[in-house]
Enzyme design. Structure first.
Site, PDB file in Angstrom:
ATOM      1  N   ASP A  92      55.617   6.462 110.571  1.00 48.90           N
ATOM      2  CA  ASP A  92      55.886   5.178 109.927  1.00 48.90           C
ATOM      3  C   ASP A  92      55.067   5.133 108.639  1.00 48.90           C
ATOM      4  O   ASP A  92      54.183   5.970 108.411  1.00 48.90           O
ATOM      5  CB  ASP A  92      55.565   4.020 110.880  1.00 48.90           C
ATOM      6  CG  ASP A  92      56.229   2.717 110.429  1.00 48.90           C
ATOM      7  OD1 ASP A  92      56.881   2.704 109.364  1.00 48.90           O
ATOM      8  OD2 ASP A  92      56.088   1.702 111.139  1.00 48.90           O
ATOM      9  N   ASP A 127      58.837   0.156 103.388  1.00 45.01           N
ATOM     10  CA  ASP A 127      59.680  -1.014 103.174  1.00 45.01           C
ATOM     11  C   ASP A 127      58.821  -2.239 102.892  1.00 45.01           C
ATOM     12  O   ASP A 127      57.606  -2.209 103.044  1.00 45.01           O
ATOM     13  CB  ASP A 127      60.566  -1.239 104.404  1.00 45.01           C
ATOM     14  CG  ASP A 127      59.810  -1.137 105.723  1.00 45.01           C
ATOM     15  OD1 ASP A 127      58.850  -0.332 105.788  1.00 45.01           O
ATOM     16  OD2 ASP A 127      60.149  -1.844 106.679  1.00 45.01           O
ATOM     17  N   CYS A 277      54.804   3.366 141.981  1.00 46.37           N
ATOM     18  CA  CYS A 277      55.106   4.477 141.085  1.00 46.37           C
ATOM     19  C   CYS A 277      54.124   5.609 141.400  1.00 46.37           C
ATOM     20  O   CYS A 277      53.130   5.404 142.103  1.00 46.37           O
ATOM     21  CB  CYS A 277      55.045   4.044 139.616  1.00 46.37           C
ATOM     22  SG  CYS A 277      53.389   3.873 138.929  1.00 46.37           S
TER      23      CYS A 277
HETATM   24  N1  GUN Z   1      56.730  -1.518 112.525  1.00 46.39           N
HETATM   25  C1  GUN Z   1      57.063  -2.702 113.060  1.00 46.39           C
HETATM   26  N2  GUN Z   1      57.887  -3.394 112.241  1.00 46.39           N
HETATM   27  C2  GUN Z   1      58.081  -2.617 111.153  1.00 46.39           C
HETATM   28  C3  GUN Z   1      58.866  -2.778 109.954  1.00 46.39           C
HETATM   29  O1  GUN Z   1      59.538  -3.782 109.730  1.00 46.39           O
HETATM   30  N3  GUN Z   1      58.841  -1.735 109.070  1.00 46.39           N
HETATM   31  C4  GUN Z   1      58.095  -0.601 109.297  1.00 46.39           C
HETATM   32  N4  GUN Z   1      58.132   0.368 108.403  1.00 46.39           N
HETATM   33  N5  GUN Z   1      57.373  -0.436 110.417  1.00 46.39           N
HETATM   34  C5  GUN Z   1      57.374  -1.436 111.326  1.00 46.39           C
HETATM   35 ZN    ZN Z   2      52.837   1.626 138.884  1.00 48.92          ZN
END
Ligand code: GUN
Ligand code: ZN
Length: 644
Positions: A92, A127, A277
């Protein structure tokens, strides 16, 4: 563009294969968020794969970038080296930090170049995080800037690229942003929704996904940023989300919260061992509760991961079984806010219709809105068209579940016009001829278990009507049902044309159900338990002769013609056109560009997806000149209640 391949689907949910440089991601998939500093990640990525079956991860390139020791390792050994993981890694970009802290200290081109240098499999454009309740001008500027950056990023990157979809709650902006992302991204990452999920605003989330949906390219892999709770996975998958990502398994563990697909449970109140689990079996929850914090946190995080992974598996199975609506509805009983989200899905039913399958094996209601699923909405819409120009219809005062009961119904006329009967089913009054058709034929609702409705007896219903006691009703009835089922699928003109050339129906001796339609001893159509006519190759010939192009056709590009003629599947790349009203699961004529019939097949893709999906099968051939695939073995269930 990437090479996404769709293998199975139910509605908008899809099982697919998404190849990356470090291996294939099988969707739907959960990409757990891992901290890029191995010292701060309680469950190592290789453990995520080995013990939890989670084969791809997501991490933050922004955190690596702004932490010099991590950046140095990543620049030297790559992000895979830093994480000690050789599977698919998505990174990200830092937009979430913009949401959390109000700003980021990196430019979009810097962070994109950095993601390239550290060898990520899927890079994400930086973004502009648009808050759900941002004013329209702010949201619009965010969308515009995000797509400007995406265009630039695409020009500078050959590898896989995730492009976020922003736009807040504004449907037009979401659509615009989805369209822009679709022209630049391999992964279409719906963003700006974490605040919605944190506040349980699932109806708003549904509206966002509905608005974006028609503009999202079918060949794009849809990602939903921050889908963390297993309670929400089925909901998201129902809208076509292929990838979930989340750090919630860890964040919840820090607060002592256990995740279940039905909801959350605080460990502090645990007095009973409610989970068996593999982990909780080993160390019971009542013991986990009293562990020292770091150990407790890891235990809960692992339980959470296991539950999440299991739920993803359940979703994949539900897609294969055609029970995604059932699963999502059952999950929606976990919280009224999710139930509100399902209602929003129903209000947005239009986006589900183009990929809504022709039929499924079963239809079971689970919540009050089950009766408004796309399958029912489409059936009722077609029913309106079907009934106009037919009739008159008159309700039968009982449900003729047995063949004997059916035989007791006489042929009658009103003013010399043959009378049609309809029966009360959970979806409403349905022409008797269509009572086996999906979803009516397999519709299982609590009403099925009430005593059958009896609104009177047959004798009084027939009072005053000219009843033809001489005519063999069962023969007239078979002819009428053949006509109706052909008209239901191909329209009244085709039905009349085929009856005029002498087609006849044959019923199963055991159940009385219509099984096949023949002409001069040649089978033209089979009927399965879904109640829909399925053409053989000969049936395909008859359809081609009577239905003007392009109706019910998929056009095969010249290169694939010899293969399809031999009975091989038609691949997406070799589709050059077709009838846009066909849906997945429908039978269609496969023709060449001069409308010569090559084969008959069943759609895997919707026509709008064909030619666009870079890989995979568009239509499976079921019959060709020299071979018929045997129709699927059907369970001959006389009544829905017997399919339990
Ligand atoms: N992680 C959670 N929401 C977002 C988002 O809107 N854009 C990006 N790039 N990462 C995120
Ligand atoms: Zn569990």
């Amino acid at each position: 563009m990437g090479g996404f391949e769709l293998l199975a689907r139910d509605g908008l949910a899809r099982i697919g294969r998404f190849p990356t440089p470090h291996g294939v991601i099988e969707t739907p998939a959960l990409l757990p968020v891992v901290h890029p500093d191995p010292a701060r990640q309680p469950v190592a990525p290789t453990e995520l794969r080995r013990r939890f079956g989670l084969k791809a991860v997501i991490t933050s390139s922004y955190i690596i970038w702004r932490t010099p020791p991590l950046a140095a390792i990543a620049e030297e050994r790559g992000v895979h080296g830093l994480l000690g993981f050789d599977g698919p890694v998505m990174t990200d970009s830092g937009a979430f930090q913009q949401h959390a802290y109000g700003h980021v200290e990196v430019t979009d081109s810097q962070i994109l170049a950095f993601q390239g240098r550290i060898g990520t499999d899927i890079a994400t454009v930086l973004d502009v995080f648009v808050e759900p309740d941002a004013p329209r001008d702010v949201a619009e500027a965010g969308v515009r800037e995000t797509s400007r950056r995406a265009t630039q990023a695409r020009a500078g990157r050959a590898g896989l690229l995730a492009v976020p979809v922003q736009g807040g709650l504004d449907p037009d902006l979401r659509r615009q942003s989805a369209a822009a992302a679709s022209s630049t991204g391999d992964v279409l990452a719906v963003g700006g929704v974490v605040p919605l999920m944190e506040r349980y605003r699932f109806a708003d989330l549904a509206r966002v996904l509905i608005a974006a949906r028609p503009a999202l390219a079918p060949e794009g892999v849809v990602h939903l940023f921050g889908t963390g709770h297993p309670m929400t996975f089925a909901f998201a998958a129902l809208f076509g989300v292929d990838l979930f990502d989340s750090s919630a398994y860890l964040k919840f563990a820090r607060r002592g919260t256990l995740m279940f697909p039905e909801g959350s449970v605080s460990i502090d109140g645990i007095q009973e061992n409610i989970c068996r689990c593999a982990l909780c079996e080993h160390v019971p929850l009542t013991e986990v509760r009293d562990l020292p914090p770091p150990e407790r946190e890891t235990r809960i995080a692992e339980h959470n991961l296991l539950v999440c992974s299991e739920e993803v598996g359940r979703i994949r199975q539900a897609i294969r079984d055609g029970t995604m609506w059932e699963l999502a509805e059952r999950r929606s009983t976990g919280h009224p806010a999710l139930a509100a989200g399902m209602r929003a899905a129903i209000r947005g039913v239009r986006v589900f219709l183009p990929t809504e399958p022709e039929s499924r094996r079963a239809f079971r209601t689970t919540v009050v809105t089950s009766g408004l699923r796309p399958a029912v909405i489409r059936f009722l819409a077609r029913l309106d068209v079907f009934k106009s120009g037919r009739g008159p219809y008159k309700p039968i005062p009982f449900v003729p579940l047995t063949t004997a009961a059916l035989r007791s119904i006489p042929a009658a006329t009103i003013d010399g016009v043959p009378l049609f009967w309809e029966i009360l089913r959970p979806v409403g009054l349905v022409p008797l001829e269509l009572s086996d058709v999906y979803p009516v034929g397999c519709y299982l609702a609590p009403e099925e278990f009430d005593p059958p409705p009896r609104t009177g007896d047959l004798a009084s219903a027939l009072e005053g009507l000219p009843v033809d006691r001489e005519q063999d009703w069962s023969e007239a009835w078979t002819r009428r049902q053949v006509e109706a089922l052909l008209a239901w699928r191909y329209g009244p003109d085709l039905a009349s044309a085929l009856l005029a050339v002498g087609v006849v129906g044959f019923r199963s001796h055991r159940t009385g159900r219509l099984r096949r339609i023949e002409r001069d001893g040649t089978i033209l159509f089979h009927l399965g338990s879904e109640g829909i006519v399925r053409p053989t190759f000969e049936g395909g010939r008859a359809l081609r002769a009577h239905l003007p192009a392009p109706a019910n056709r998929i056009v095969v590009a010249p290169d694939a013609v010899p293969f399809v003629r031999e009975g091989r599947s038609l691949f997406s790349r070799f589709v050059s056109g077709g009838d846009r009203t066909l849906v997945p699961g429908a039978s269609a004529l496969l023709v060449d560009e001069s409308d010569v019939l090559l084969a008959v097949g069943r759609l895997v893709l919707a026509p709008g997806e064909m030619g666009r999906m870079p890989r995979g099968v568009a239509v499976e051939v079921t019959a060709h000149e020299r071979g018929e695939r045997a129709p699927e073995v059907e369970d001959e269930a006389p009544s829905p209640a017997a399919t339990l």
